[in-house]
Design a protein around this motif. Structure first.
Motif, PDB file in Angstrom:
ATOM      1  N   ARG A   1       0.822  -1.201   0.000  1.00 13.34           N
ATOM      2  CA  ARG A   1       0.000   0.000   0.000  1.00 13.34           C
ATOM      3  C   ARG A   1       0.861   1.257   0.000  1.00 13.34           C
ATOM      4  O   ARG A   1       0.600   2.197  -0.716  1.00 13.34           O
TER       5      ARG A   1
ATOM      6  N   CYS B   1      -7.507  -2.439  10.171  1.00 16.59           N
ATOM      7  CA  CYS B   1      -7.072  -1.892   8.882  1.00 16.59           C
ATOM      8  C   CYS B   1      -6.053  -2.844   8.246  1.00 16.59           C
ATOM      9  O   CYS B   1      -5.328  -3.555   8.947  1.00 16.59           O
ATOM     10  N   VAL B   2      -5.957  -2.844   6.922  1.00 15.56           N
ATOM     11  CA  VAL B   2      -4.920  -3.621   6.233  1.00 15.56           C
ATOM     12  C   VAL B   2      -3.520  -3.141   6.603  1.00 15.56           C
ATOM     13  O   VAL B   2      -2.543  -3.853   6.385  1.00 15.56           O
TER      14      VAL B   2
ATOM     15  N   ARG C   1      -8.664   7.120   8.900  1.00 16.35           N
ATOM     16  CA  ARG C   1      -8.260   6.892   7.521  1.00 16.35           C
ATOM     17  C   ARG C   1      -9.286   7.526   6.586  1.00 16.35           C
ATOM     18  O   ARG C   1     -10.489   7.321   6.739  1.00 16.35           O
TER      19      ARG C   1
ATOM     20  N   TYR D   1     -11.207  -1.157   5.422  1.00 11.74           N
ATOM     21  CA  TYR D   1     -11.638  -0.439   4.210  1.00 11.74           C
ATOM     22  C   TYR D   1     -13.064  -0.769   3.787  1.00 11.74           C
ATOM     23  O   TYR D   1     -13.698   0.009   3.090  1.00 11.74           O
TER      24      TYR D   1
HETATM   25 MO   LIG Z   1      -7.668   1.015   6.220  1.00  9.93          MO
END
Ligand SMILES: [Mo]
Ligand SMILES: Nc1nc2c(c(=O)[nH]1)N[C@H]1C(S)=C(S)[C@@H](COP(=O)(O)O)O[C@H]1N2
Length: 258
Positions: free
Chosen positions: A22, A116-117, A70, A198
């Motif tokens: 990311r 979160c990722v 985010r 997300y």
């Molecule tokens: Mo995220």
């Protein structure tokens, strides 16, 4: 990125392949964005999403100690003068609901963790209504197996109807005993604890029933799946000194969660 040293996320990010991907991706597009805007500045580097480049009143990525924020497309927050929730598509009764209308729905509360990722997770008490409340009102066509959700900040998500009907999926109005804050998705967000952060879309404005599966923001803008189910791996809970802890995949529980 020239402020890596100050970013407390960096240490934890070293531990996931996801994050490398990311970060690199963000660097790439920000570099492309800057060079196309400023063709003369070949040496322009850095991420245009860095907080210091976005006016501070905008909702934007912030590594707050208790719960990070985010925001893929920094914006000023929802204007409640014009906010409403549209629920439609392949349904018998398309409806528009105002903020007050939502409190007429049956409320449920739960403690769950958002993961979160980018490897962090944080828990909160969430209060909201279940998807079945909306289904009762709009009566979807049985052929409408998918749902497309849009938000006020040009973000969008996609689910199977069945996924949104699973236990512990909530359309959330309140977090830790207060109305959602501007940063965390006021007036309405989704919490689906077995999906990566997300998928937990904030600032919801529209819910559409469809017979085809649409894609979502992070599958179109980065290397993330439409499905977004949390995979087994390592997590760094923000409320446990960010020590790496293994997770099984699916909804994340740590031993200090209640
Ligand atoms: Mo995220
Ligand atoms: N509308 C909208 N929803 C969103 C996002 C976003 O940028 N816009 N970011 C997602 C991501 S990547 C995560 S990890 C969570 C973070 O939620 P928080 O900002 O309340 O911590 O929101 C998700 N929902």
């Amino acid at each position: 990125m020239n402020n890596d040293k100050k970013n407390p996320d960096i240490e934890e990010e070293k531990n996931t392949a996801f994050n490398f991907v990311r970060r690199d991706f963000l660097k790439l597009i920000s570099f492309a964005g800057l060079t196309s805007l400023l063709p003369g500045r070949a040496s322009a580097k850095g991420d245009f999403r860095n907080d210091k480049n976005i006016p501070k009143q905008y909702i934007q990525n912030r590594d707050n100690p208790g719960f990070h924020i985010r925001s893929a497309n920094p914006f000023m927050g929802v204007d409640m003068g014009s906010w409403g929730l549209a629920v439609g598509g392949m349904v018998k009764n398309p409806i528009g609901l105002g903020y007050e209308d939502l409190f007429g729905l049956k409320m449920v509360s739960q403690v769950s963790r958002l993961k979160c990722v980018e490897c962090w997770s944080a828990k909160a008490e969430w209060e909201g209504f279940e998807f079945s409340e909306l289904i009762k009102k709009v009566q979807p066509d049985p052929a409408a197996k998918y749902v497309y959700i849009q938000s006020a900040d040009s973000y969008y998500e996609s689910f199977a109807v069945e996924e949104l009907l699973r236990p512990r999926v909530l359309f959330v109005l309140r977090m830790n005993g207060k109305s959602l804050s501007k940063d965390h998705g006021y007036p309405l967000r989704l919490i689906a604890p077995f999906k990566y952060g997300y998928k937990n879309i904030k600032y919801i404005t529209s819910i559409k029933f469809l017979d085809t599966r649409k894609r979502n923001y992070w599958a179109n803008s980065g290397p993330y799946s439409v499905d977004g189910t949390i995979q087994p791996g390592i997590d760094h809970p923000l409320d446990f000194n960010k020590k790496p802890l293994p997770i099984n995949g699916g909804e994340v529980f740590h031993f200090f969660d209640r």
